[in-house]
Motif scaffolding. Structure first.
Motif, PDB file in Angstrom:
ATOM      1  N   VAL A  59       0.850  -1.194   0.000  1.00 51.58           N
ATOM      2  CA  VAL A  59       0.000   0.000   0.000  1.00 51.58           C
ATOM      3  C   VAL A  59       0.890   1.249   0.000  1.00 51.58           C
ATOM      4  CG1 VAL A  59      -1.681   1.341   1.316  1.00 51.58           C
ATOM      5  CG2 VAL A  59      -1.919  -1.145   1.156  1.00 51.58           C
ATOM      6  N   THR A  60       0.549   2.201  -0.864  1.00 49.83           N
ATOM      7  CA  THR A  60       1.266   3.473  -0.959  1.00 49.83           C
ATOM      8  C   THR A  60       0.238   4.605  -0.934  1.00 49.83           C
ATOM      9  OG1 THR A  60       1.151   3.729  -3.374  1.00 49.83           O
ATOM     10  CG2 THR A  60       2.902   2.288  -2.487  1.00 49.83           C
ATOM     11  N   PRO A  61       0.681   5.864  -0.897  1.00 49.57           N
ATOM     12  CA  PRO A  61      -0.279   6.972  -0.975  1.00 49.57           C
ATOM     13  C   PRO A  61      -1.061   7.010  -2.280  1.00 49.57           C
ATOM     14  CG  PRO A  61       1.783   7.733  -0.027  1.00 49.57           C
ATOM     15  CD  PRO A  61       2.032   6.340  -0.511  1.00 49.57           C
ATOM     16  N   GLU A  62      -0.632   6.247  -3.294  1.00 48.67           N
ATOM     17  CA  GLU A  62      -1.344   6.197  -4.570  1.00 48.67           C
ATOM     18  C   GLU A  62      -2.316   5.029  -4.666  1.00 48.67           C
ATOM     19  OE1 GLU A  62       2.070   6.795  -4.457  1.00 48.67           O
ATOM     20  OE2 GLU A  62       1.593   8.929  -4.654  1.00 48.67           O
ATOM     21  N   THR A  63      -2.339   4.157  -3.672  1.00 46.30           N
ATOM     22  CA  THR A  63      -3.233   3.002  -3.698  1.00 46.30           C
ATOM     23  C   THR A  63      -4.693   3.456  -3.602  1.00 46.30           C
ATOM     24  OG1 THR A  63      -1.577   1.575  -2.663  1.00 46.30           O
ATOM     25  CG2 THR A  63      -3.877   0.873  -2.510  1.00 46.30           C
ATOM     26  N   PRO A  64      -5.543   3.014  -4.521  1.00 44.92           N
ATOM     27  CA  PRO A  64      -6.958   3.427  -4.447  1.00 44.92           C
ATOM     28  C   PRO A  64      -7.739   2.622  -3.407  1.00 44.92           C
ATOM     29  CG  PRO A  64      -6.613   2.029  -6.365  1.00 44.92           C
ATOM     30  CD  PRO A  64      -5.258   2.216  -5.731  1.00 44.92           C
ATOM     31  N   PHE A  65      -8.635   3.307  -2.728  1.00 41.89           N
ATOM     32  CA  PHE A  65      -9.563   2.709  -1.762  1.00 41.89           C
ATOM     33  C   PHE A  65     -10.965   3.207  -2.110  1.00 41.89           C
ATOM     34  CE2 PHE A  65      -5.559   2.692   0.431  1.00 41.89           C
ATOM     35  CZ  PHE A  65      -5.597   1.685   1.379  1.00 41.89           C
ATOM     36  N   LEU A  66     -11.973   2.586  -1.547  1.00 42.92           N
ATOM     37  CA  LEU A  66     -13.319   3.147  -1.562  1.00 42.92           C
ATOM     38  C   LEU A  66     -13.560   3.834  -0.226  1.00 42.92           C
ATOM     39  CD1 LEU A  66     -15.349   0.327  -3.341  1.00 42.92           C
ATOM     40  CD2 LEU A  66     -14.488   2.459  -4.308  1.00 42.92           C
ATOM     41  N   TRP A  67     -14.287   4.963  -0.258  1.00 41.81           N
ATOM     42  CA  TRP A  67     -14.349   5.848   0.905  1.00 41.81           C
ATOM     43  C   TRP A  67     -15.607   5.705   1.746  1.00 41.81           C
ATOM     44  CZ3 TRP A  67     -12.820  10.708  -2.431  1.00 41.81           C
ATOM     45  CH2 TRP A  67     -11.477  10.588  -2.826  1.00 41.81           C
ATOM     46  N   GLY A  68     -16.569   4.921   1.324  1.00 44.98           N
ATOM     47  CA  GLY A  68     -17.778   4.777   2.123  1.00 44.98           C
ATOM     48  C   GLY A  68     -18.470   6.117   2.324  1.00 44.98           C
ATOM     49  N   SER A  69     -18.960   6.361   3.530  1.00 47.94           N
ATOM     50  CA  SER A  69     -19.772   7.553   3.804  1.00 47.94           C
ATOM     51  C   SER A  69     -18.990   8.860   3.819  1.00 47.94           C
ATOM     52  CB  SER A  69     -20.520   7.386   5.130  1.00 47.94           C
ATOM     53  OG  SER A  69     -21.579   6.478   4.980  1.00 47.94           O
ATOM     54  N   VAL A  70     -17.686   8.807   3.651  1.00 49.32           N
ATOM     55  CA  VAL A  70     -16.949  10.052   3.418  1.00 49.32           C
ATOM     56  C   VAL A  70     -17.406  10.667   2.090  1.00 49.32           C
ATOM     57  CG1 VAL A  70     -14.626  11.015   3.051  1.00 49.32           C
ATOM     58  CG2 VAL A  70     -15.009   9.366   4.870  1.00 49.32           C
ATOM     59  N   SER A  71     -18.138   9.883   1.296  1.00 49.55           N
ATOM     60  CA  SER A  71     -18.781  10.417   0.093  1.00 49.55           C
ATOM     61  C   SER A  71     -19.822  11.482   0.434  1.00 49.55           C
ATOM     62  CB  SER A  71     -19.470   9.287  -0.679  1.00 49.55           C
ATOM     63  OG  SER A  71     -18.586   8.238  -0.986  1.00 49.55           O
ATOM     64  N   LYS A  72     -20.435  11.402   1.605  1.00 49.88           N
ATOM     65  CA  LYS A  72     -21.550  12.301   1.935  1.00 49.88           C
ATOM     66  C   LYS A  72     -21.147  13.774   1.983  1.00 49.88           C
ATOM     67  CE  LYS A  72     -24.581   8.965   4.265  1.00 49.88           C
ATOM     68  NZ  LYS A  72     -23.841   7.714   4.101  1.00 49.88           N
TER      69      LYS A  72
END
Length: 512
Positions: A59-72
Motif C-alpha cells: 500500500v502506498t499513498p497512490e493506492t486506491p480505496f473506496l471511501w464509504g460515507s466520506v462520500s456524503k
C-alpha cells in the motif's frame, strides 16, 4: 495553501509515534493494509502506506480505496455549489427539483426539503438504506431507479423533527444534482469537484473503478480477514461509493480546511464551506452538519469536524481540526460492523497524538467475538437436534422403546415446535436491532450472517421434523394392533420401533 509534503516537521518524533500507533491498531483489528496522511498548519506533513492491498501489493499513498460515507460531505459540497449558483434553495421541497421523489406517505414527500435531506432530518428511516443500498447496479439510470424504489418506504417522523442517519436521503440528493445539472452524478463530480481540486484518480463511476483497478477489500470472518472482491455500485455513489487514493482525499480535505479553495481554485465559498461544517442538529455522535459530523476531540476540547465511512471491505476516517489547520486521514482495506469503533480509533488516536495528548482506544466489543461463534454453536446444536432421530437408530444409541400417550405426543410436539419457531423468529429479527436486515448482515458481517441464516434454517427444519414425526407417531398408534396398544412396552417412542407382527412380544419390540 501549499500541498507539498514537508521533508520534516518540528516534531518528527510525533509522526513516528503516530506511525507506530496506527500500525498497532492495524495489528489489533487484523487489517491487512492502510494509508495515513497528516496535515498540520494547513500543509501535508506526512503520508505513509502500511501493509498490502487485496492483491498483495504494498500500500502506498497512490493506492486506491473506496471511501464509504466520506462520500456524503462531497455530495453536500455538490449540493451547496448549486445553492450558491442560485439553482437550488435549501429550504425548498425536494420535489421542486425532483418531481419523481416519493415516499409511501404523499404528504411527507411533499414537505421534505433539501436541507432536511442534508441534515438527516427528513423522516426517512435508517432501515431504508437496506432498500436502496448495496445494489451493485451500474445500469444507466441506476441512481434514479434506486430513488424511485423509496416509494415503498414509510417515513417514521415528520420532516424536520428528528435526526435519523440516512444514506437513502443522500441518494436522493445525488439524483437531485443529476436532475438540476443535467449531468450524471459522477460526471458532475469530476467536472465541478474532482478536476478543479486536482483529484486525478478519484472514483465516482464504474469506468473510474475499472481504470484505477481498485483492489478488493477484506471482511472479517471469525477474526480472520478474508478478501472480498465486490463490483462497483453506481447507484450508491452519493452516499458511499466514491473513492480514490490517499492523495486524492488529502486534496479534498485541504480545500475544506482552506474554506473551499485549493491552489487558487475555489469549489465553494468560505461561507458555504463553513455552513457545511457547522453542527446544525443534534445527532447520535454529537452534532451533524451538511454531510459532516461535528464535535470535540477527546482530551483536548478542540472543535472537530469529521466523517467515517465504510463499505464491505473498506473503512475510511477523516478527522479535521479546522481551528488549527490540522487533520488526519486513515484509509483501511478491511471492515467489520461490530468493530467499527476500533477501526475509527486509528484516526482519532492519531489526531490526539498530533494535538499532544494520549491516544485513546476502544476495547474490542465482546459481541464481535461472542456473536459469530455463539451463532455457529447454536447452529451446531440445532443440527444435532435435527439429526437426533437418526442418531438414535445407530447401534448402541437407541433408547429402549417406551410407549407414549397421544396427549404426551401432542404436548411435547407443541412445545418443541413452538420453541423452534420462536427461536427462528427472534434470530431473524436480531439484525433489525442493529439497524439492518439479514441480507445486510450477510454482506457486512458474513460470519454473523452465515450463523444467523444457518440457525434460522435449522430451527425451521427442526419444527417441521418434529411435526412430521408426531404425525407418524399418532398414525402408528391408530393402526397398531389391540394387543400392542394394551401392552405399552411393545410400542416405540417416535418412529424408531415398528411391531413385527400382531401379538409381538416385549422382547421382540425391544430388540428391533
Amino acid at each position: 495553501m501549499s500541498t507539498d509534503d514537508a521533508a520534516s516537521t518540528d516534531d518528527a518524533a510525533t509522526l513516528s509515534e503516530i506511525d507506530a500507533f496506527v500500525r498497532g491498531r492495524l495489528d489489533t483489528t487484523g487489517t491487512p493494509g492502510a494509508a495515513l496522511a497528516v496535515i498540520e498548519g494547513g500543509r501535508v506533513v506526512h503520508r505513509r502506506g502500511f501493509g498490502e492491498d487485496g492483491r498483495g501489493r504494498a500500500v502506498t499513498p497512490e493506492t486506491p480505496f473506496l471511501w464509504g460515507s466520506v462520500s456524503k460531505p462531497i455530495t453536500g459540497l455538490a449540493v451547496m455549489q448549486l445553492v450558491e449558483a442560485g439553482r437550488v434553495d435549501l429550504d425548498a421541497p425536494v420535489r421542486t427539483y425532483l418531481p419523481r421523489f416519493r415516499l409511501a406517505d404523499p404528504d411527507a414527500s411533499a414537505r421534505i426539503t433539501v436541507r432536511h435531506l442534508l441534515l438527516n432530518t427528513s423522516g426517512i428511516p435508517a432501515s431504508a438504506d437496506g432498500e436502496i443500498g448495496d445494489r451493485y447496479d451500474n445500469a444507466p439510470g441506476a441512481l434514479a431507479d434506486a430513488v424511485r424504489d423509496l416509494a415503498r418506504i414509510a417515513p417514521t417522523a415528520r420532516p424536520g423533527t428528528s435526526y435519523a442517519y440516512s444514506s437513502a436521503g443522500y441518494a436522493v440528493l445525488g439524483a437531485l444534482v443529476e436532475e438540476v445539472s443535467g449531468r450524471p452524478f459522477g460526471s458532475y463530480l469530476h467536472e465541478r469537484v474532482f478536476d478543479p481540486l486536482g483529484m486525478e484518480h478519484a472514483v465516482a463511476t464504474e469506468r473510474d473503478f475499472e481504470r484505477e483497478r481498485v483492489a478488493p477489500g477484506h471482511r472479517s470472518v471469525f477474526g480472520v480477514p478474508v478478501r472480498f472482491d465486490a463490483p462497483y455500485d453506481t447507484s450508491g455513489v452519493p452516499f458511499g461509493h466514491m473513492g480514490g487514493s490517499l492523495r486524492d482525499l488529502t486534496r479534498f480535505v485541504l480545500a475544506e480546511l482552506d474554506g473551499g479553495r485549493l491552489d487558487g481554485r475555489r469549489v465553494l465559498s468560505t461561507k458555504g464551506t463553513a455552513e457545511t461544517q457547522r453542527g446544525h442538529v443534534k445527532s447520535s455522535v454529537g452534532r451533524y452538519g451538511l454531510g459532516w459530523s461535528v464535535g470535540t476531540l477527546k482530551g483536548t476540547g478542540e472543535r472537530m469536524v469529521w466523517k467515517g465511512g465504510a463499505l464491505p471491505g473498506h473503512h475510511t476516517m477523516v478527522v479535521m481540526l479546522p481551528d488549527s489547520g490540522r487533520a488526519v486521514i486513515v484509509l483501511q482495506n478491511a471492515y467489520h460492523q461490530l468493530r467499527a469503533q476500533e477501526l475509527g480509533d486509528a484516526a482519532f488516536g492519531a489526531a490526539q497524538l498530533l494535538s499532544g495528548v494520549t491516544a485513546r482506544t476502544t476495547p474490542t466489543d465482546p459481541l464481535a467475538v461472542v456473536l459469530p461463534w455463539g451463532l455457529a454453536g447454536l447452529a451446531a446444536a440445532l443440527l444435532l437436534c435435527v439429526a437426533a432421530p437418526t442418531l438414535r437408530r445407530l447401534p448402541g444409541r437407541r433408547a429402549a422403546a417406551r410407549a407414549r400417550s397421544r396427549r404426551r405426543i401432542v404436548l411435547t410436539t407443541t412445545v418443541s415446535v413452538a420453541v423452534a419457531l420462536t427461536l427462528a423468529a427472534l434470530l431473524w429479527w436480531l439484525p433489525s436491532t442493529l439497524g439492518g436486515t439479514p441480507a445486510m448482515t450477510l454482506l457486512w458481517a458474513p460470519d454473523v450472517g452465515w450463523g444467523l441464516v444457518a440457525a434460522v434454517a435449522l430451527a425451521l427444519l427442526l419444527a417441521a421434523e418434529r411435526t412430521v414425526l408426531a404425525a407418524l407417531d399418532l398414525r402408528r398408534q391408530r393402526t397398531a394392533p389391540d394387543a400392542l396398544r394394551a401392552d405399552p412396552g411393545a410400542s416405540g417412542t417416535g418412529p424408531d420401533v415398528f411391531p413385527t407382527a400382531p401379538g409381538a412380544s416385549r422382547a421382540a419390540g425391544e430388540g428391533q
